[in-house]
Design a protein around this motif. Sequence first.
Motif, PDB file in Angstrom:
ATOM      1  N   ILE A  12       0.870  -1.175   0.000  1.00 46.63           N
ATOM      2  CA  ILE A  12       0.000   0.000   0.000  1.00 46.63           C
ATOM      3  C   ILE A  12       0.908   1.227   0.000  1.00 46.63           C
ATOM      4  O   ILE A  12       1.874   1.290   0.757  1.00 46.63           O
ATOM      5  N   VAL A  13       0.586   2.167  -0.868  1.00 48.05           N
ATOM      6  CA  VAL A  13       1.279   3.459  -0.902  1.00 48.05           C
ATOM      7  C   VAL A  13       0.259   4.504  -0.477  1.00 48.05           C
ATOM      8  O   VAL A  13      -0.825   4.580  -1.050  1.00 48.05           O
ATOM      9  N   ALA A  14       0.611   5.279   0.541  1.00 48.65           N
ATOM     10  CA  ALA A  14      -0.334   6.269   1.062  1.00 48.65           C
ATOM     11  C   ALA A  14       0.381   7.564   1.406  1.00 48.65           C
ATOM     12  O   ALA A  14       1.564   7.572   1.738  1.00 48.65           O
ATOM     13  N   THR A  15      -0.376   8.640   1.327  1.00 46.92           N
ATOM     14  CA  THR A  15       0.102   9.944   1.763  1.00 46.92           C
ATOM     15  C   THR A  15      -0.592  10.272   3.073  1.00 46.92           C
ATOM     16  O   THR A  15      -1.821  10.209   3.158  1.00 46.92           O
ATOM     17  N   VAL A  16       0.215  10.595   4.078  1.00 44.38           N
ATOM     18  CA  VAL A  16      -0.326  10.975   5.379  1.00 44.38           C
ATOM     19  C   VAL A  16      -0.273  12.492   5.462  1.00 44.38           C
ATOM     20  O   VAL A  16       0.790  13.102   5.343  1.00 44.38           O
ATOM     21  N   GLU A  17      -1.445  13.086   5.635  1.00 41.60           N
ATOM     22  CA  GLU A  17      -1.547  14.540   5.726  1.00 41.60           C
ATOM     23  C   GLU A  17      -1.569  14.925   7.206  1.00 41.60           C
ATOM     24  O   GLU A  17      -2.371  14.405   7.980  1.00 41.60           O
ATOM     25  N   MET A  18      -0.686  15.832   7.558  1.00 40.05           N
ATOM     26  CA  MET A  18      -0.572  16.261   8.946  1.00 40.05           C
ATOM     27  C   MET A  18      -1.335  17.573   9.164  1.00 40.05           C
ATOM     28  O   MET A  18      -1.709  18.258   8.213  1.00 40.05           O
ATOM     29  N   GLU A  19      -1.550  17.910  10.420  1.00 36.81           N
ATOM     30  CA  GLU A  19      -2.274  19.135  10.776  1.00 36.81           C
ATOM     31  C   GLU A  19      -1.490  20.394  10.405  1.00 36.81           C
ATOM     32  O   GLU A  19      -2.081  21.408  10.057  1.00 36.81           O
ATOM     33  N   LYS A  20      -0.153  20.317  10.477  1.00 37.91           N
ATOM     34  CA  LYS A  20       0.678  21.498  10.205  1.00 37.91           C
ATOM     35  C   LYS A  20       1.732  21.155   9.155  1.00 37.91           C
ATOM     36  O   LYS A  20       2.136  20.005   9.040  1.00 37.91           O
ATOM     37  N   PHE A  31       3.626  13.195   4.495  1.00 39.54           N
ATOM     38  CA  PHE A  31       4.704  12.230   4.331  1.00 39.54           C
ATOM     39  C   PHE A  31       4.154  10.983   3.660  1.00 39.54           C
ATOM     40  O   PHE A  31       2.960  10.719   3.688  1.00 39.54           O
ATOM     41  N   LEU A  32       5.052  10.263   3.021  1.00 41.84           N
ATOM     42  CA  LEU A  32       4.684   9.114   2.227  1.00 41.84           C
ATOM     43  C   LEU A  32       4.984   7.829   2.975  1.00 41.84           C
ATOM     44  O   LEU A  32       6.050   7.691   3.572  1.00 41.84           O
ATOM     45  N   VAL A  33       4.048   6.892   2.937  1.00 45.11           N
ATOM     46  CA  VAL A  33       4.236   5.568   3.526  1.00 45.11           C
ATOM     47  C   VAL A  33       4.125   4.551   2.404  1.00 45.11           C
ATOM     48  O   VAL A  33       3.178   4.581   1.623  1.00 45.11           O
ATOM     49  N   THR A  34       5.112   3.654   2.316  1.00 44.59           N
ATOM     50  CA  THR A  34       5.064   2.565   1.343  1.00 44.59           C
ATOM     51  C   THR A  34       5.381   1.260   2.047  1.00 44.59           C
ATOM     52  O   THR A  34       6.017   1.250   3.096  1.00 44.59           O
ATOM     53  N   GLY A  35       4.927   0.178   1.468  1.00 40.30           N
ATOM     54  CA  GLY A  35       5.308  -1.133   1.974  1.00 40.30           C
ATOM     55  C   GLY A  35       4.339  -1.789   2.931  1.00 40.30           C
ATOM     56  O   GLY A  35       4.540  -2.944   3.298  1.00 40.30           O
ATOM     57  N   ALA A  36       3.284  -1.096   3.344  1.00 38.85           N
ATOM     58  CA  ALA A  36       2.306  -1.719   4.245  1.00 38.85           C
ATOM     59  C   ALA A  36       1.548  -2.796   3.478  1.00 38.85           C
ATOM     60  O   ALA A  36       1.275  -2.662   2.285  1.00 38.85           O
ATOM     61  N   LYS A  37       1.203  -3.875   4.166  1.00 36.21           N
ATOM     62  CA  LYS A  37       0.507  -4.979   3.528  1.00 36.21           C
ATOM     63  C   LYS A  37      -0.948  -5.099   3.987  1.00 36.21           C
ATOM     64  O   LYS A  37      -1.634  -6.044   3.641  1.00 36.21           O
ATOM     65  N   SER A  38      -1.402  -4.110   4.773  1.00 30.38           N
ATOM     66  CA  SER A  38      -2.803  -4.040   5.193  1.00 30.38           C
ATOM     67  C   SER A  38      -3.076  -2.617   5.651  1.00 30.38           C
ATOM     68  O   SER A  38      -2.140  -1.852   5.932  1.00 30.38           O
ATOM     69  N   GLU A  39      -4.355  -2.269   5.742  1.00 38.23           N
ATOM     70  CA  GLU A  39      -4.690  -0.925   6.220  1.00 38.23           C
ATOM     71  C   GLU A  39      -4.341  -0.780   7.703  1.00 38.23           C
ATOM     72  O   GLU A  39      -3.944   0.299   8.140  1.00 38.23           O
ATOM     73  N   ASP A  40      -4.449  -1.871   8.462  1.00 39.47           N
ATOM     74  CA  ASP A  40      -4.035  -1.821   9.870  1.00 39.47           C
ATOM     75  C   ASP A  40      -2.542  -1.523   9.978  1.00 39.47           C
ATOM     76  O   ASP A  40      -2.118  -0.698  10.788  1.00 39.47           O
ATOM     77  N   GLU A  41      -1.740  -2.195   9.145  1.00 36.04           N
ATOM     78  CA  GLU A  41      -0.298  -1.951   9.161  1.00 36.04           C
ATOM     79  C   GLU A  41       0.012  -0.524   8.702  1.00 36.04           C
ATOM     80  O   GLU A  41       0.890   0.131   9.250  1.00 36.04           O
ATOM     81  N   LEU A  42      -0.733  -0.027   7.719  1.00 46.47           N
ATOM     82  CA  LEU A  42      -0.562   1.349   7.256  1.00 46.47           C
ATOM     83  C   LEU A  42      -0.766   2.326   8.411  1.00 46.47           C
ATOM     84  O   LEU A  42       0.054   3.220   8.639  1.00 46.47           O
ATOM     85  N   ASN A  43      -1.850   2.142   9.153  1.00 43.88           N
ATOM     86  CA  ASN A  43      -2.123   3.019  10.304  1.00 43.88           C
ATOM     87  C   ASN A  43      -1.038   2.885  11.364  1.00 43.88           C
ATOM     88  O   ASN A  43      -0.615   3.884  11.955  1.00 43.88           O
ATOM     89  N   GLU A  44      -0.574   1.670  11.576  1.00 43.04           N
ATOM     90  CA  GLU A  44       0.489   1.424  12.564  1.00 43.04           C
ATOM     91  C   GLU A  44       1.776   2.143  12.164  1.00 43.04           C
ATOM     92  O   GLU A  44       2.418   2.807  12.991  1.00 43.04           O
ATOM     93  N   VAL A  45       2.154   2.031  10.893  1.00 35.22           N
ATOM     94  CA  VAL A  45       3.371   2.693  10.409  1.00 35.22           C
ATOM     95  C   VAL A  45       3.226   4.214  10.506  1.00 35.22           C
ATOM     96  O   VAL A  45       4.139   4.905  10.965  1.00 35.22           O
TER      97      VAL A  45
END
Length: 174
Positions: A7-15, A55-69
């Motif tokens: 899973i490749v995701a972009t995490v948007e932060m408050e600031k 920031f960018l997150v890559t390599g998660a193998k589930s949405e739970d792992e994505l949230n954990e990372v």
Amino acid sequence: MMELVNIVATVEMEKPFDLEELLVKLPNVEKAHFWVKAKIPPYNKYTAFYGSGKFLVTGAKSEDELNEVANNVVDYIQKYGIDNTIKNININNRVYMDQLDFEVDLEKLIVELTDYDASYEPEQFPGMNFKDKYDLTYLLFGSGKITITGVKSLEHFEEHVAEFKDLIREKSDI
């Protein structure tokens, strides 16, 4: 059996991030052109930070792992005095692996797919590239192995893949 492999995701932060602050406060960071990359334990995968507060997150193998990372990254930067919290996580892409139950003669198949967005150049890459009308991209190998990219939504996803597999079966005369 279809398997989610990335899973490749972009995490948007408050600031927004102050990239210079990240360079000074975080260990093991490097500046790239317009972003900063850091190796964040325990996963030790590079995380790309952008001044926009993403920031960018890559390599998660589930949405739970994505949230954990993602939460691990936030805990890590907070440990070094950078106060920011997650506003939103947007999945950009999911990558799946699948397998046909037969081998494919890609040279013969590509001739049958002239009316589709398909290409096969064995001198450059051993797989056929196929893009469907749902914007999914399939890499099909002679072994029958399939890599599926461009998966943003899971709605009707399995139906789309079944459609592709049926087309390949039909065009392969199996």
